[in-house]
Design an enzyme around this catalytic site. Structure first.
Site, mmCIF file in Angstrom:
data_model
loop_
_atom_site.group_PDB
_atom_site.id
_atom_site.type_symbol
_atom_site.label_atom_id
_atom_site.label_comp_id
_atom_site.label_asym_id
_atom_site.label_seq_id
_atom_site.Cartn_x
_atom_site.Cartn_y
_atom_site.Cartn_z
ATOM 1 N N HIS A 183 2.684 3.892 -3.118
ATOM 2 C CA HIS A 183 2.394 3.295 -1.813
ATOM 3 C C HIS A 183 2.919 1.860 -1.726
ATOM 4 O O HIS A 183 3.675 1.513 -0.813
ATOM 5 C CB HIS A 183 0.871 3.326 -1.600
ATOM 6 C CG HIS A 183 0.419 2.766 -0.295
ATOM 7 N ND1 HIS A 183 0.058 3.550 0.778
ATOM 8 C CD2 HIS A 183 0.262 1.472 0.125
ATOM 9 C CE1 HIS A 183 -0.296 2.774 1.794
ATOM 10 N NE2 HIS A 183 -0.181 1.507 1.428
ATOM 11 N N GLU A 184 2.524 1.031 -2.692
ATOM 12 C CA GLU A 184 2.906 -0.394 -2.638
ATOM 13 C C GLU A 184 4.411 -0.598 -2.845
ATOM 14 O O GLU A 184 5.013 -1.477 -2.237
ATOM 15 C CB GLU A 184 2.106 -1.208 -3.657
ATOM 16 C CG GLU A 184 0.595 -1.209 -3.431
ATOM 17 C CD GLU A 184 0.161 -1.658 -2.039
ATOM 18 O OE1 GLU A 184 0.938 -2.347 -1.357
ATOM 19 O OE2 GLU A 184 -0.967 -1.314 -1.633
ATOM 20 N N HIS B 88 6.125 -0.104 0.456
ATOM 21 C CA HIS B 88 6.143 -1.351 1.234
ATOM 22 C C HIS B 88 7.232 -2.296 0.710
ATOM 23 O O HIS B 88 7.980 -2.903 1.482
ATOM 24 C CB HIS B 88 4.794 -2.084 1.095
ATOM 25 C CG HIS B 88 3.697 -1.525 1.934
ATOM 26 N ND1 HIS B 88 3.818 -1.300 3.285
ATOM 27 C CD2 HIS B 88 2.419 -1.165 1.610
ATOM 28 C CE1 HIS B 88 2.678 -0.820 3.755
ATOM 29 N NE2 HIS B 88 1.811 -0.728 2.765
ATOM 30 N N HIS C 185 10.783 -1.256 1.463
ATOM 31 C CA HIS C 185 10.975 -1.496 2.900
ATOM 32 C C HIS C 185 11.315 -2.976 3.127
ATOM 33 O O HIS C 185 12.286 -3.321 3.819
ATOM 34 C CB HIS C 185 9.691 -1.112 3.643
ATOM 35 C CG HIS C 185 9.811 -1.088 5.132
ATOM 36 N ND1 HIS C 185 8.751 -0.820 5.968
ATOM 37 C CD2 HIS C 185 10.866 -1.310 5.958
ATOM 38 C CE1 HIS C 185 9.144 -0.869 7.229
ATOM 39 N NE2 HIS C 185 10.434 -1.174 7.249
#
Length: 600
Positions: free
Chosen positions: A391-392, A395, A398
């Site tokens: 998940h992190e 980010h 991105h």
């Protein structure tokens, strides 16, 4: 006490397991020098006030604004990262407090920029931008500013509103203090037969308890306390909504919903269609409740049975290196370029992996335009930590792409897009884990994990969104809402969403009073739309659709260079249609079929 239970001090953590913050500044002394330089240079931004009426001055101002903005951001990030490493370290606490206080002063140096541009004739601004080669880069930024012109008040009115902003925030502050500081819930008996104080913090653990009496008692105790204060909490929420409606009205929006969505150019229909699409597909959630009731072996399914895991599996100890390998395997469909960025992020010191004394809890991804993306973890060797890593890093990659491909002013992305990359990674990972798992119990556990994620992120958040729409529209019409009205609306929504197999206990009627998100108008729907966009990307990537990976990478590179709906549309996900949300529901149904097959 074993060594494993003793948290290490920061200096005892191996340097290879810490993020490399020294790549921002080699030393604290270097940071101090940069901060001092910023304090000397930043006041020069004020020199442009009253002069932003020609291309030359606008260009010089923007160059200075960007240059100092990057420097200020870098200084700010370093101080916060250092403080989060060990929040008890007074030196870094002081550095963080110093820079936080300064940032408010720094913001005042450019506060005139938007009002000054808006005071100019719109055509004049467009001509300056379109006819100056060096300013064409800023075209979208200026168009975005000008779009808000009909909703900007006079200088004196804006100043008046700003001066009462604290008062308008009062309902949220009161709710926060009441529910987090003043409310006491009393004691309950835990699984070991011991009396423990129930708090908002430990409630989430008790409501998942295998012991039905524990979760039932926690549920009734918590919500009965809220019920005692229902009139106060109803007044607080009504006051907050009236403030949103007041702000929308004086800024000449048609509704509070439009006022919330229009600045990011999100059509009101996107919100309303999301609520309608979920309403049209509630039979899928009803089926989930029915299957969960069967799996838990219950004669009656109550609201307090909703969060208990359908299956327990032994905790698996997963070393961090193994977690990295699992995520890389799961993200394999994204291609070599993406995986290479992921691997180099792990090797180059993006990640602060383990817990240490004083380290900030939780997990996040952060950084500045000129820094690496940094990931704070508190890795605890569990499967959930593997998902957090995916998940992190979603980010962070991105942010990596956005900063690499976009100028400073467009490198940030909106909340509407923020959770898409992280959730796409999670979707790809869990799909991989389910497909490769041969152990029936573990497969069942993983299937339920993804079902719960969709239930809480999509169905639950859109139930919240439907409640928000009802409350705002009712008060907009001038119809008052009492605690009884809120309770009835919430009860009816729960009956509609959970279906005939769920006994909707009276205690749940007051749950609306517990949710702080209702004090941030029309915020929660973005969890659902973000998840839906991620589902659509993951589905296209896993199905190997032509150009799916390239379109997704294009999305990651876009930052804030356009409005979020347009950025997603260019990447092949049209959030103005019901298709992305329907793809999520399709996945939910697919998982329900798997669950059904596993238990029959």
């Amino acid at each position: 006490m074993s060594d494993l239970k003793v948290l290490k001090k920061r200096e005892e953590i191996d340097s290879k397991d810490k993020w490399k913050v020294e790549k921002i500044f080699k030393s604290d002394e270097e940071w101090e020098a940069a901060f001092k330089n910023l304090q000397e240079e930043a006041p020069k931004l004020k020199e442009f006030e009253g002069k932003l009426n020609n291309s030359e001055n606008i260009k010089v101002f923007l160059d200075k604004y960007v240059d100092l903005g990057v420097k200020a951001e870098t200084i700010y990030v370093y101080a916060h990262l250092k403080c989060d490493e060990d929040t008890s370290n007074s030196k870094y606490q002081a550095m963080m407090n110093k820079v936080d206080a300064y940032m408010a002063e720094y913001a005042s140096y450019t506060a005139y920029f938007v009002p000054e541009i808006l005071s100019l004739d719109e055509e004049e601004v467009k001509n300056i931008i379109n006819n100056t080669e060096d300013l064409k880069l800023y075209k979208f930024m200026f168009e975005d500013i000008l779009k808000e012109k009909p909703h900007i008040l006079s200088k004196s009115e804006e100043e008046l509103l700003a001066s009462v902003s604290d008062c308008l925030e009062a309902p949220s502050s009161i709710h926060n203090m009441l529910t987090n500081a003043d409310m006491k819930f009393g004691d309950i008996v835990d699984e070991d037969g011991e009396k423990v104080e129930l708090t908002e913090g430990n409630y989430s653990g008790f409501i998942k308890s295998k012991d039905r009496n524990v979760r039932k008692e926690a549920f009734k105790t918590l919500f009965n306390r809220y019920k005692e204060l229902e009139n106060t909490l109803a007044t607080t929420l009504s006051s907050s909504i009236k403030n949103f409606n007041f702000g929308a009205k004086i800024r000449k929006y048609n509704s509070a919903l439009e006022a919330s969505l229009k600045p990011n150019d999100i059509p009101v229909e996107v919100y309303k269609n999301a609520v309608k699409t979920i309403d049209d597909n509630l039979k899928s959630l009803h089926r989930y409740v029915s299957l969960k009731k069967k799996l838990l072996g219950l004669d009656e399914m109550h609201m307090y049975d909703l969060y208990v895991p359908v299956i327990e599996i032994p905790k698996e100890h997963i070393e961090f290196d193994k977690a990295v390998d699992m995520v890389i395997e799961g993200l394999n469909p994204l291609g070599e370029e993406y995986l290479n960025i992921f691997k180099s992020g792990v090797e180059d010191g993006w990640i602060d992996i383990y817990q240490n004394k004083g380290k900030r809890g939780g997990a996040y991804s952060w950084g500045g335009y000129k820094t690496m993306p940094y990931v704070l973890l508190n890795y605890n060797y569990e499967l959930n930590d593997v998902s957090t890593l995916a998940h992190e890093m979603g980010h962070s990659i991105h942010s990596y792409y956005s900063r690499k491909e976009q100028p400073y002013i467009y490198a940030g992305y909106t909340l509407f897009c923020a959770e898409v990359a992280s959730t796409t990674n999670e979707a790809l990972l869990i799909n991989y884990l389910i497909n490769k798992e041969n152990d029936k119990r573990k497969r069942l556990y993983l299937i339920n994990q993804e079902l719960e994620q969709i239930r809480t992120t999509v169905f639950r958040q859109l139930m919240f969104a439907e409640f928000e729409l009802f409350t705002h529209e009712t008060l907009e019409k001038g119809t008052p809402l009492t605690a009884e009205d809120y309770n009835k609306a919430w009860h009816d929504l729960n009956v509609k969403y959970f279906g005939p197999d769920m006994i909707v206990d009276d205690e749940i009627d007051i749950e609306w009073a517990r949710i702080p998100h209702f004090y941030s108008d029309f915020y929660v729907y973005q969890y659902a739309t973000g998840y839906a966009a991620a589902s659509a990307f993951a589905k296209a990537i896993l199905e190997g659709k032509e150009g799916a990976v390239d379109k997704y990478i294009t999305f990651l590179k876009s930052g804030g260079s356009d409005y979020p709906i347009e950025i997603l549309k260019k990447a092949g996900v049209d959030m103005t249609t019901s298709q992305p949300l329907e793809a999520t529901i399709e996945r939910f149904n697919e998982l329900l079929d798997m669950l059904d097959k596993e238990i029959n």
